[in-house]
Design a protein around this motif. Structure first.
Motif, PDB file in Angstrom:
ATOM      1  N   ASN A   2     -22.901  23.851 -36.449  1.00 15.67           N
ATOM      2  CA  ASN A   2     -23.712  23.512 -37.612  1.00 15.67           C
ATOM      3  C   ASN A   2     -25.190  23.333 -37.273  1.00 15.67           C
ATOM      4  OD1 ASN A   2     -23.464  21.265 -36.087  1.00 15.67           O
ATOM      5  ND2 ASN A   2     -22.793  19.910 -37.730  1.00 15.67           N
ATOM      6  N   LYS A   3     -25.561  23.525 -36.018  1.00 19.55           N
ATOM      7  CA  LYS A   3     -26.956  23.290 -35.653  1.00 19.55           C
ATOM      8  C   LYS A   3     -27.579  24.610 -35.218  1.00 19.55           C
ATOM      9  CE  LYS A   3     -26.078  18.593 -35.089  1.00 19.55           C
ATOM     10  NZ  LYS A   3     -24.964  18.297 -34.218  1.00 19.55           N
ATOM     11  N   THR A   4     -28.880  24.622 -35.084  1.00 22.97           N
ATOM     12  CA  THR A   4     -29.539  25.875 -34.718  1.00 22.97           C
ATOM     13  C   THR A   4     -29.701  25.981 -33.207  1.00 22.97           C
ATOM     14  OG1 THR A   4     -31.576  24.716 -35.171  1.00 22.97           O
ATOM     15  CG2 THR A   4     -30.799  26.265 -36.865  1.00 22.97           C
ATOM     16  N   GLN A  85     -28.297  16.416 -25.548  1.00 26.25           N
ATOM     17  CA  GLN A  85     -27.172  15.988 -26.377  1.00 26.25           C
ATOM     18  C   GLN A  85     -27.554  15.970 -27.854  1.00 26.25           C
ATOM     19  OE1 GLN A  85     -25.562  12.317 -24.711  1.00 26.25           O
ATOM     20  NE2 GLN A  85     -25.097  13.312 -22.774  1.00 26.25           N
ATOM     21  N   ARG A  86     -26.539  15.963 -28.697  1.00 25.84           N
ATOM     22  CA  ARG A  86     -26.665  15.948 -30.156  1.00 25.84           C
ATOM     23  C   ARG A  86     -27.209  17.262 -30.713  1.00 25.84           C
ATOM     24  NH1 ARG A  86     -25.573  11.459 -33.249  1.00 25.84           N
ATOM     25  NH2 ARG A  86     -24.558  12.935 -34.602  1.00 25.84           N
ATOM     26  N   LEU A  87     -27.087  18.332 -29.957  1.00 27.21           N
ATOM     27  CA  LEU A  87     -27.545  19.638 -30.457  1.00 27.21           C
ATOM     28  C   LEU A  87     -26.370  20.536 -30.839  1.00 27.21           C
ATOM     29  CD1 LEU A  87     -30.305  20.492 -27.787  1.00 27.21           C
ATOM     30  CD2 LEU A  87     -30.643  19.624 -30.103  1.00 27.21           C
ATOM     31  N   LEU A 118     -16.593  13.660 -31.132  1.00 27.31           N
ATOM     32  CA  LEU A 118     -16.685  15.088 -30.801  1.00 27.31           C
ATOM     33  C   LEU A 118     -15.308  15.757 -30.902  1.00 27.31           C
ATOM     34  CD1 LEU A 118     -17.901  17.690 -29.470  1.00 27.31           C
ATOM     35  CD2 LEU A 118     -17.460  16.608 -27.274  1.00 27.31           C
ATOM     36  N   PHE A 119     -14.300  15.160 -30.252  1.00 22.28           N
ATOM     37  CA  PHE A 119     -12.975  15.799 -30.247  1.00 22.28           C
ATOM     38  C   PHE A 119     -12.347  15.788 -31.635  1.00 22.28           C
ATOM     39  CE2 PHE A 119     -13.506  15.490 -25.673  1.00 22.28           C
ATOM     40  CZ  PHE A 119     -13.039  16.734 -25.292  1.00 22.28           C
ATOM     41  N   GLU A 120     -12.578  14.720 -32.382  1.00 27.39           N
ATOM     42  CA  GLU A 120     -12.027  14.708 -33.744  1.00 27.39           C
ATOM     43  C   GLU A 120     -12.699  15.789 -34.583  1.00 27.39           C
ATOM     44  OE1 GLU A 120     -11.951  10.616 -35.075  1.00 27.39           O
ATOM     45  OE2 GLU A 120     -10.157  10.221 -33.859  1.00 27.39           O
TER      46      GLU A 120
HETATM   47  C1  LIG Z   1     -19.618  13.422 -25.442  1.00 31.94           C
HETATM   48  C2  LIG Z   1     -20.656  14.540 -25.203  1.00 31.94           C
HETATM   49  C3  LIG Z   1     -20.041  15.619 -24.325  1.00 31.94           C
HETATM   50  C4  LIG Z   1     -21.044  15.125 -26.569  1.00 31.94           C
HETATM   51  O1  LIG Z   1     -21.871  16.256 -26.338  1.00 31.94           O
HETATM   52  P1  LIG Z   1     -22.986  16.700 -27.400  1.00 31.94           P
HETATM   53  O2  LIG Z   1     -23.437  18.048 -27.042  1.00 31.94           O
HETATM   54  O3  LIG Z   1     -24.021  15.648 -27.518  1.00 31.94           O
HETATM   55  O4  LIG Z   1     -22.117  16.716 -28.741  1.00 31.94           O
HETATM   56  P2  LIG Z   1     -22.436  17.563 -30.064  1.00 31.94           P
HETATM   57  O5  LIG Z   1     -23.905  17.608 -30.292  1.00 31.94           O
HETATM   58  O6  LIG Z   1     -21.689  18.848 -30.006  1.00 31.94           O
HETATM   59  O7  LIG Z   1     -21.807  16.612 -31.165  1.00 31.94           O
HETATM   60  C5  LIG Z   1     -20.597  16.913 -31.830  1.00 31.94           C
HETATM   61  C6  LIG Z   1     -20.158  15.681 -32.593  1.00 31.94           C
HETATM   62  O8  LIG Z   1     -19.817  14.626 -31.718  1.00 31.94           O
HETATM   63  C7  LIG Z   1     -20.261  13.354 -32.264  1.00 31.94           C
HETATM   64  N1  LIG Z   1     -21.321  12.804 -31.396  1.00 31.94           N
HETATM   65  C8  LIG Z   1     -21.769  13.328 -30.236  1.00 31.94           C
HETATM   66  N2  LIG Z   1     -22.737  12.542 -29.727  1.00 31.94           N
HETATM   67  C9  LIG Z   1     -22.883  11.496 -30.560  1.00 31.94           C
HETATM   68  C10 LIG Z   1     -23.728  10.346 -30.562  1.00 31.94           C
HETATM   69  N3  LIG Z   1     -24.611  10.109 -29.582  1.00 31.94           N
HETATM   70  N4  LIG Z   1     -23.623   9.477 -31.595  1.00 31.94           N
HETATM   71  C11 LIG Z   1     -22.745   9.694 -32.586  1.00 31.94           C
HETATM   72  N5  LIG Z   1     -21.918  10.778 -32.656  1.00 31.94           N
HETATM   73  C12 LIG Z   1     -21.980  11.662 -31.643  1.00 31.94           C
HETATM   74  C13 LIG Z   1     -20.774  13.667 -33.640  1.00 31.94           C
HETATM   75  O9  LIG Z   1     -19.686  13.589 -34.539  1.00 31.94           O
HETATM   76  C14 LIG Z   1     -21.248  15.089 -33.491  1.00 31.94           C
HETATM   77  O10 LIG Z   1     -21.286  15.788 -34.685  1.00 31.94           O
HETATM   78  P3  LIG Z   1     -22.581  15.648 -35.642  1.00 31.94           P
HETATM   79  O11 LIG Z   1     -23.786  15.859 -34.754  1.00 31.94           O
HETATM   80  O12 LIG Z   1     -22.393  16.729 -36.648  1.00 31.94           O
HETATM   81  O13 LIG Z   1     -22.547  14.264 -36.204  1.00 31.94           O
HETATM   82  C15 LIG Z   1     -21.959  13.965 -24.570  1.00 31.94           C
HETATM   83  O14 LIG Z   1     -22.364  12.834 -25.303  1.00 31.94           O
HETATM   84  C16 LIG Z   1     -21.800  13.587 -23.108  1.00 31.94           C
HETATM   85  O15 LIG Z   1     -21.985  14.414 -22.217  1.00 31.94           O
HETATM   86  N6  LIG Z   1     -21.454  12.321 -22.860  1.00 31.94           N
HETATM   87  C17 LIG Z   1     -21.290  11.818 -21.503  1.00 31.94           C
HETATM   88  C18 LIG Z   1     -20.040  12.340 -20.813  1.00 31.94           C
HETATM   89  C19 LIG Z   1     -18.797  12.142 -21.630  1.00 31.94           C
HETATM   90  O16 LIG Z   1     -18.580  11.111 -22.259  1.00 31.94           O
HETATM   91  N7  LIG Z   1     -17.925  13.156 -21.611  1.00 31.94           N
HETATM   92  C20 LIG Z   1     -16.680  13.154 -22.325  1.00 31.94           C
HETATM   93  C21 LIG Z   1     -15.570  12.734 -21.425  1.00 31.94           C
HETATM   94  S1  LIG Z   1     -14.010  13.317 -22.094  1.00 31.94           S
END
Ligand SMILES: CC(C)(COP(=O)(O)OP(=O)(O)OC[C@H]1O[C@@H](n2cnc3c(N)ncnc32)[C@H](O)[C@@H]1OP(=O)(O)O)[C@@H](O)C(=O)NCCC(=O)NCCS
Length: 134
Positions: A2-4, A85-87, A118-120
Motif C-alpha cells: 500500500n505504500k510507494t 521501517q514503516r515503508l 505485520l503478520f496479522e
Molecule cells: C517488525 C518489522 C520487521 C516491520 O517491518 P516494517 O518494514 O517496518 O513493516 P511494514 O512497513 O511493512 O509494516 C506493515 C504493518 O506492520 C505494522 N507495523 C510495522 N511497524 C509498526 C510500528 N512501528 N508501529 C505500528 N505498527 C507497525 C503496521 O500494521 C504496518 O501496516 P501499516 O503501515 O499499513 O499500518 C520491523 O519493525 C523490524 O525490523 N523490527 C525489529 C525486528 C523484529 O521485531 N523482527 C520480527 C521478529 S519475528
C-alpha cells in the motif's frame, strides 16, 4: 503493497551481505525484539553463515541492503533497517516468502506489537502460546 516503494526485490544471500546482516542483528534498536540477545562477532557470523547462507533472503531497495528474511525450520525471522521501517518493506518480504512457501510460522515475542501487526496484516492468525519456565 500500500505504500510507494518501487524497485524493491528479494535476492539470494551472498557472502557480501553477511556483514550487513550481522550489523542489523546486533543493532540495539532491533535487538530488544529478538529472541536471541547475544552479541554476534564477525567470526561467529562467518561460521554461522557458511552453514546457513541459503536460509536468508536479502531485501534490496534501489539496490541498497534494507533488511533480510530467513526461514529456519519453517519459522520466519525478519529485520528491516530501523531508518527504513514503516515503508512496507516487512510486508513485502513476508508476502514474497508466502508465494514460495505457505507452511511457515512466525514465533513472535509477546511484546513485539509491530511484528504482531505485520503478520496479522499479512494474513497470519495467532494459534499457539509458548510457555517457558521462569
Ligand atoms: C517488525 C518489522 C520487521 C516491520 O517491518 P516494517 O518494514 O517496518 O513493516 P511494514 O512497513 O511493512 O509494516 C506493515 C504493518 O506492520 C505494522 N507495523 C510495522 N511497524 C509498526 C510500528 N512501528 N508501529 C505500528 N505498527 C507497525 C503496521 O500494521 C504496518 O501496516 P501499516 O503501515 O499499513 O499500518 C520491523 O519493525 C523490524 O525490523 N523490527 C525489529 C525486528 C523484529 O521485531 N523482527 C520480527 C521478529 S519475528
Amino acid at each position: 503493497m500500500n505504500k510507494t516503494i518501487n524497485n524493491i526485490k528479494l535476492v539470494k544471500n551472498e557472502t557480501k551481505y553477511w556483514e550487513s546482516i550481522r550489523k542489523l542483528k546486533n543493532n540495539p534498536l532491533v535487538k530488544k525484539n529478538s529472541i536471541s540477545q547475544e552479541y554476534i562477532t564477525k567470526e561467529q557470523q562467518k561460521k554461522y553463515m557458511k552453514q546457513n547462507n541459503d536460509i536468508f533472503h536479502i531485501c534490496l531497495l534501489n539496490d541498497e541492503f534494507v533488511g533480510y528474511i530467513r526461514i529456519l525450520n519453517d519459522d520466519i525471522g525478519l529485520i528491516v533497517e530501523p531508518n527504513k521501517q514503516r515503508l512496507g518493506i516487512g510486508e513485502f518480504m513476508v508476502k514474497e516468502i508466502l508465494k514460495q512457501n505457505k507452511n511457515i510460522i512466525a514465533k513472535i515475542k509477546i511484546n513485539n506489537i509491530n511484528s504482531i501487526k505485520l503478520f496479522e496484516k499479512c494474513g497470519f492468525k495467532k494459534k499457539y502460546y509458548i510457555y517457558e519456565p521462569k
